[in-house]
Design an enzyme around this catalytic site. Structure first.
Site, PDB file in Angstrom:
ATOM      1  N   ASP A  11      -9.865 -47.753  -2.498  1.00 47.31           N
ATOM      2  CA  ASP A  11      -8.422 -48.011  -2.700  1.00 47.31           C
ATOM      3  C   ASP A  11      -8.021 -49.284  -1.944  1.00 47.31           C
ATOM      4  O   ASP A  11      -7.203 -49.263  -1.034  1.00 47.31           O
ATOM      5  CB  ASP A  11      -7.570 -46.817  -2.237  1.00 47.31           C
ATOM      6  CG  ASP A  11      -7.678 -46.539  -0.729  1.00 47.31           C
ATOM      7  OD1 ASP A  11      -6.687 -46.003  -0.159  1.00 47.31           O
ATOM      8  OD2 ASP A  11      -8.715 -46.878  -0.127  1.00 47.31           O
ATOM      9  N   ASN A  41      -3.965 -46.558  -0.600  1.00 50.11           N
ATOM     10  CA  ASN A  41      -3.248 -47.508   0.273  1.00 50.11           C
ATOM     11  C   ASN A  41      -2.021 -48.077  -0.438  1.00 50.11           C
ATOM     12  O   ASN A  41      -0.971 -48.274   0.165  1.00 50.11           O
ATOM     13  CB  ASN A  41      -4.179 -48.652   0.680  1.00 50.11           C
ATOM     14  CG  ASN A  41      -5.175 -48.209   1.739  1.00 50.11           C
ATOM     15  OD1 ASN A  41      -4.806 -47.502   2.679  1.00 50.11           O
ATOM     16  ND2 ASN A  41      -6.428 -48.590   1.582  1.00 50.11           N
ATOM     17  N   THR A 130     -14.207 -44.498  -0.283  1.00 44.06           N
ATOM     18  CA  THR A 130     -13.467 -45.006   0.886  1.00 44.06           C
ATOM     19  C   THR A 130     -11.957 -44.891   0.681  1.00 44.06           C
ATOM     20  O   THR A 130     -11.174 -45.561   1.363  1.00 44.06           O
ATOM     21  CB  THR A 130     -13.832 -46.485   1.165  1.00 44.06           C
ATOM     22  OG1 THR A 130     -13.451 -47.271   0.022  1.00 44.06           O
ATOM     23  CG2 THR A 130     -15.310 -46.653   1.442  1.00 44.06           C
ATOM     24  N   PHE A 172      -5.667 -40.354   6.665  1.00 45.91           N
ATOM     25  CA  PHE A 172      -4.964 -40.732   5.433  1.00 45.91           C
ATOM     26  C   PHE A 172      -5.689 -40.307   4.155  1.00 45.91           C
ATOM     27  O   PHE A 172      -5.081 -39.705   3.256  1.00 45.91           O
ATOM     28  CB  PHE A 172      -4.750 -42.254   5.435  1.00 45.91           C
ATOM     29  CG  PHE A 172      -4.046 -42.778   4.222  1.00 45.91           C
ATOM     30  CD1 PHE A 172      -4.773 -43.333   3.179  1.00 45.91           C
ATOM     31  CD2 PHE A 172      -2.661 -42.698   4.099  1.00 45.91           C
ATOM     32  CE1 PHE A 172      -4.135 -43.814   2.046  1.00 45.91           C
ATOM     33  CE2 PHE A 172      -2.017 -43.179   2.966  1.00 45.91           C
ATOM     34  CZ  PHE A 172      -2.758 -43.738   1.939  1.00 45.91           C
ATOM     35  N   ASN A 173      -6.979 -40.644   4.006  1.00 46.15           N
ATOM     36  CA  ASN A 173      -7.671 -40.386   2.730  1.00 46.15           C
ATOM     37  C   ASN A 173      -7.660 -38.899   2.368  1.00 46.15           C
ATOM     38  O   ASN A 173      -7.497 -38.536   1.205  1.00 46.15           O
ATOM     39  CB  ASN A 173      -9.115 -40.881   2.776  1.00 46.15           C
ATOM     40  CG  ASN A 173      -9.209 -42.396   2.723  1.00 46.15           C
ATOM     41  OD1 ASN A 173      -8.289 -43.064   2.243  1.00 46.15           O
ATOM     42  ND2 ASN A 173     -10.295 -42.941   3.234  1.00 46.15           N
ATOM     43  N   ASP A 247     -13.656 -48.404   6.545  1.00 45.50           N
ATOM     44  CA  ASP A 247     -14.448 -48.191   5.326  1.00 45.50           C
ATOM     45  C   ASP A 247     -15.859 -48.762   5.326  1.00 45.50           C
ATOM     46  O   ASP A 247     -16.775 -48.129   4.792  1.00 45.50           O
ATOM     47  CB  ASP A 247     -13.672 -48.726   4.109  1.00 45.50           C
ATOM     48  CG  ASP A 247     -12.419 -47.901   3.861  1.00 45.50           C
ATOM     49  OD1 ASP A 247     -11.482 -48.413   3.242  1.00 45.50           O
ATOM     50  OD2 ASP A 247     -12.378 -46.728   4.309  1.00 45.50           O
TER      51      ASP A 247
HETATM   52  O1  RIB Z   1      -7.530 -43.583   7.366  1.00 51.30           O
HETATM   53  C1  RIB Z   1      -8.144 -44.798   7.001  1.00 51.30           C
HETATM   54  C2  RIB Z   1      -8.488 -44.802   5.545  1.00 51.30           C
HETATM   55  O2  RIB Z   1      -7.301 -44.734   4.757  1.00 51.30           O
HETATM   56  C3  RIB Z   1      -9.180 -46.103   5.098  1.00 51.30           C
HETATM   57  O3  RIB Z   1     -10.014 -45.820   4.013  1.00 51.30           O
HETATM   58  C4  RIB Z   1      -8.036 -46.949   4.645  1.00 51.30           C
HETATM   59  O4  RIB Z   1      -8.442 -47.951   3.700  1.00 51.30           O
HETATM   60  C5  RIB Z   1      -7.168 -45.926   3.983  1.00 51.30           C
HETATM   61  O5  RIB Z   1      -7.675 -45.724   2.662  1.00 51.30           O
HETATM   62 CA    CA Z   2      -9.718 -47.048   1.951  1.00 53.33          CA
END
Ligand code: RIB
Ligand code: CA
Length: 317
Positions: A11, A41, A130, A172-173, A247
């Site tokens: 992303d 993102n 990622t 986050f992911n 990533d």
């Molecule tokens: O938490 C970090 C992750 O979330 C990374 O992959 C960043 O690019 C976002 O996607």
């Molecule tokens: Ca990412």
């Protein structure tokens, strides 16, 4: 040793961009069969355009990009423009990466993943993720038998001991699509998880940034410009001498596994609403006696990591 055949689901996002560059700078170790884009993102249109812009930066019109799912399996998309800027690849200087020199392939990312797995010998393709795991989970849900032909999944996401970065609990992911993550973590495939425990050791310090900026290759200055912007949010948030470069840990492990220390343990995903929503619950000391389903990266040598990235950028001359 033959190169790892991979599909890179991402992303972009600054650190995704570095993962793409590291993968494409290492043909002896990485054979990238295609890039698939997830929403994360920034929205899908932008992550897809950004993947194409990274390819334009290295004048690569050979690698195909496949657009994926525009939102998580459940709920609405959460994005991170506060970290990556409105474009998803904002730069310190304000100049944009070059415009795409190719367009994305009209085949859906999920179909590309399944078709590629179907056509390849069993146990040959590594799925690298990622971003949020929506595309992989959708592929698994549509055709689990074909999906399980993958050799393994190497993903950036989650946290074992580290707090979350989008909430106190969640990375986050995983947070963007915890139901996708839950499905993938229960898929029975071998999974290698590069979460915040290890990525928070990979800090883009000013000296590391300078080494990239001063490198003689054609992308060093542009990469440094990207990372200069990427550093802003996390240095303010954490007070570190730079942001964590998440990533590329996935690709660096495929190239040079000795950079990292792994520990297998049970990891479950919290999908109930509440303060722990999206948490990767890692059973570090095996107190549950549950199946150890995930290989978790618990440490990494940051000097070796940045040395690898800085050196490999010279491939693009
Ligand atoms: O938490 C970090 C992750 O979330 C990374 O992959 C960043 O690019 C976002 O996607
Ligand atoms: Ca990412």
């Amino acid at each position: 040793m033959s190169a790892n055949k991979i599909i890179l689901d991402c992303d972009p996002g600054h650190d995704d961009a570095l993962a793409i560059l590291l993968a494409l700078s290492s043909p002896k170790e990485i054979n990238c069969l295609g890039i698939t884009t997830s929403a994360g993102n920034v929205p899908l249109e932008l992550t897809t355009k950004n993947a194409l812009k990274v390819l334009a930066l290295i004048k690569n019109n050979k690698i195909e990009v496949y657009k994926g799912c525009p939102k998580p399996l459940v709920g609405e998309l959460v994005t991170a423009e506060n970290v990556h800027g409105e474009s998803g690849l904002d730069t310190g200087s304000g100049t944009s990466l070059p415009e795409p020199i190719s367009s994305y392939n009209n085949k859906h990312a999920v179909n590309f993943i399944l078709d590629t797995l179907k056509e390849a010998p069993n146990n040959e393709i590594t799925l690298v993720a990622t971003g949020p795991l929506t595309n992989l989970a959708a592929a698994f849900s549509i055709d689990p038998q074909t999906f399980r032909r993958a050799k393994r999944i190497v993903l950036m996401g989650g946290a074992g001991f580290e707090p979350g970065n989008i909430t106190p609990a969640a990375e986050f992911n995983i947070y963007v699509d915890p139901f996708a993550a839950k499905s993938i973590f229960q898929s029975e495939l071998e999974i290698f998880m590069f979460g915040l425990d290890v990525t928070h050791k990979m800090i883009i310090t000013s000296s590391r940034l300078k080494a990239i900026k001063n490198s003689s290759n054609m992308v060093g200055p542009s990469v440094a410009d990207l990372l200069t912007f990427f550093n802003v949010y996390d240095t303010k948030k954490y007070g570190w001498d730079g942001a964590p470069l998440h990533d590329p840990c996935t690709i660096a492990w495929l190239i040079s596994p000795d950079i990292f220390e792994m520990k297998k343990m049970s990891v479950e995903i919290e999908t109930n609403n509440g303060p722990a929503y999206g948490r990767t619950v890692a059973d570090w000391f095996n107190v549950t006696n549950k199946k150890k389903n995930i290989n978790v990266a618990i440490n990494g040598n940051s000097d070796k990591f940045f040395e690898l990235i800085t050196k490999r950028l010279n491939f693009f001359d």
